[in-house]
Design a protein around this motif. Structure first.
Motif, PDB file in Angstrom:
ATOM      1  N   UNK A 163       4.980  -5.603   1.567  1.00 29.98           N
ATOM      2  CA  UNK A 163       3.786  -6.222   0.977  1.00 29.98           C
ATOM      3  C   UNK A 163       2.567  -5.335   1.176  1.00 29.98           C
ATOM      4  N   UNK A 164       2.356  -4.876   2.402  1.00 34.67           N
ATOM      5  CA  UNK A 164       1.185  -4.053   2.693  1.00 34.67           C
ATOM      6  C   UNK A 164       1.197  -2.765   1.875  1.00 34.67           C
ATOM      7  N   UNK A 165       2.360  -2.145   1.744  1.00 35.91           N
ATOM      8  CA  UNK A 165       2.459  -0.926   0.943  1.00 35.91           C
ATOM      9  C   UNK A 165       2.137  -1.229  -0.517  1.00 35.91           C
ATOM     10  N   UNK A 166       2.637  -2.358  -1.013  1.00 37.98           N
ATOM     11  CA  UNK A 166       2.410  -2.720  -2.411  1.00 37.98           C
ATOM     12  C   UNK A 166       0.928  -2.935  -2.700  1.00 37.98           C
ATOM     13  N   UNK A 167       0.218  -3.599  -1.794  1.00 41.01           N
ATOM     14  CA  UNK A 167      -1.199  -3.864  -2.067  1.00 41.01           C
ATOM     15  C   UNK A 167      -2.046  -2.595  -1.913  1.00 41.01           C
ATOM     16  N   UNK A 168      -1.547  -1.634  -1.144  1.00 38.18           N
ATOM     17  CA  UNK A 168      -2.238  -0.335  -1.083  1.00 38.18           C
ATOM     18  C   UNK A 168      -2.033   0.438  -2.392  1.00 38.18           C
ATOM     19  N   UNK A 169      -0.830   0.382  -2.921  1.00 34.98           N
ATOM     20  CA  UNK A 169      -0.512   1.109  -4.149  1.00 34.98           C
ATOM     21  C   UNK A 169      -1.132   0.451  -5.380  1.00 34.98           C
ATOM     22  N   UNK A 170      -1.192  -0.884  -5.366  1.00 30.98           N
ATOM     23  CA  UNK A 170      -1.759  -1.623  -6.499  1.00 30.98           C
ATOM     24  C   UNK A 170      -2.760  -2.648  -5.960  1.00 30.98           C
ATOM     25  N   UNK A 171      -3.942  -2.200  -5.554  1.00 31.15           N
ATOM     26  CA  UNK A 171      -4.908  -3.126  -4.944  1.00 31.15           C
ATOM     27  C   UNK A 171      -5.300  -4.288  -5.853  1.00 31.15           C
ATOM     28  N   UNK A 172      -5.239  -4.081  -7.151  1.00 33.73           N
ATOM     29  CA  UNK A 172      -5.606  -5.149  -8.085  1.00 33.73           C
ATOM     30  C   UNK A 172      -4.630  -6.321  -8.033  1.00 33.73           C
ATOM     31  N   UNK A 173      -3.456  -6.097  -7.474  1.00 30.29           N
ATOM     32  CA  UNK A 173      -2.453  -7.162  -7.367  1.00 30.29           C
ATOM     33  C   UNK A 173      -2.542  -7.900  -6.044  1.00 30.29           C
ATOM     34  N   UNK A 174      -3.566  -7.624  -5.256  1.00 29.85           N
ATOM     35  CA  UNK A 174      -3.650  -8.232  -3.927  1.00 29.85           C
ATOM     36  C   UNK A 174      -3.580  -9.752  -3.978  1.00 29.85           C
ATOM     37  N   UNK A 175      -4.370 -10.368  -4.846  1.00 30.40           N
ATOM     38  CA  UNK A 175      -4.468 -11.831  -4.846  1.00 30.40           C
ATOM     39  C   UNK A 175      -3.127 -12.499  -5.159  1.00 30.40           C
ATOM     40  N   UNK A 176      -2.459 -12.185  -6.264  1.00 28.66           N
ATOM     41  CA  UNK A 176      -1.172 -12.859  -6.505  1.00 28.66           C
ATOM     42  C   UNK A 176      -0.117 -12.543  -5.452  1.00 28.66           C
ATOM     43  N   UNK A 177      -0.068 -11.288  -4.996  1.00 27.89           N
ATOM     44  CA  UNK A 177       0.919 -10.937  -3.974  1.00 27.89           C
ATOM     45  C   UNK A 177       0.648 -11.688  -2.673  1.00 27.89           C
ATOM     46  N   UNK A 178      -0.624 -11.814  -2.307  1.00 27.96           N
ATOM     47  CA  UNK A 178      -0.975 -12.527  -1.069  1.00 27.96           C
ATOM     48  C   UNK A 178      -0.578 -13.991  -1.151  1.00 27.96           C
ATOM     49  N   UNK A 179      -0.812 -14.612  -2.293  1.00 22.22           N
ATOM     50  CA  UNK A 179      -0.449 -16.030  -2.430  1.00 22.22           C
ATOM     51  C   UNK A 179       1.063 -16.221  -2.392  1.00 22.22           C
TER      52      UNK A 179
END
Length: 201
Positions: A163-179
């Motif tokens: 998850x952490x790697x994904x949000x670093x690579x695609x910061x714009x996806x932080x909100x849906x990934x976090x939920x």
């Protein structure tokens, strides 16, 4: 969910590096503290919007987290080492999403708060189960090298790092990934509470 499968591969890869560090007198606790510093720097980088640097801090933190255990097994594990390892890991898991909240509070703060709260659920249920399991002399067959009883679940260390790697690579996806990950953590917490209810009754 996949930690037990990854641990043997991780140990094979890190063993030669850990052996070299141990032979040079590097202590496991030093590696633990250095890894936490790298993770803290990564969270700070995320807060500044430097997401590639955040990814580098994350990678360094996780490398150190694997190496400290390997070094400890060569030198002899200690209670202090086990304490530092687990305490700083959980602190890092909370600080990293906080960096994304600070990077864009208006967009990310609520999802980051939910994610951190979900980590409290997984972490507290994990540690509470481990405490009682230790009293009962229980051992985790899937994680024999861990310093405490390790109760698995849907969201373990590997999934969190992905998850952490994904949000670093695609910061714009932080909100849906976090939920989504918060919901998965809620399932993990529920299964751990149920396991404790059944086993400790």
């Amino acid at each position: 969910m996949i930690d037990a499968y990854l641990l043997p591969l991780q140990r094979r890869v890190l063993h030669p590096i850990a052996r070299a560090l141990h032979e040079r007198g590097i202590k496991a606790d030093w590696v633990t503290l250095a890894g936490f510093a790298c993770g803290l720097a990564g969270a700070g980088a995320a807060a500044c919007g430097a997401f590639w640097l955040a990814l580098a801090g994350l990678a360094a933190n996780r490398l150190a987290d694997g190496l400290d255990g390997e070094i400890a097994r060569r030198a002899g594990p200690t209670d202090r080492g086990a304490f530092l390892d687990i305490a700083l890991d959980f602190l890092f898991y909370a600080l990293f999403p906080l960096g994304f909240a600070l990077a864009d509070p208006q967009a990310n703060a609520l999802a980051a708060a939910a994610l951190i709260a979900s980590f409290i659920g997984t972490g507290s249920s994990f540690l509470a189960f481990s405490l009682i399991a230790e009293r009962r002399k229980m051992t985790a067959e899937d994680y024999p090298s861990k310093g405490i009883y390790y109760l698995g679940g849907l969201t373990e260390g590997a999934e969190t790092i992905l998850l952490f790697a994904a949000i670093c690579l695609v910061p714009s996806a932080f909100v849906p990934l976090a939920w989504v990950f918060s919901a998965a953590c809620a399932i993990t917490t529920a299964t751990r509470l149920l396991a404790g209810w059944r086993l400790f009754g």
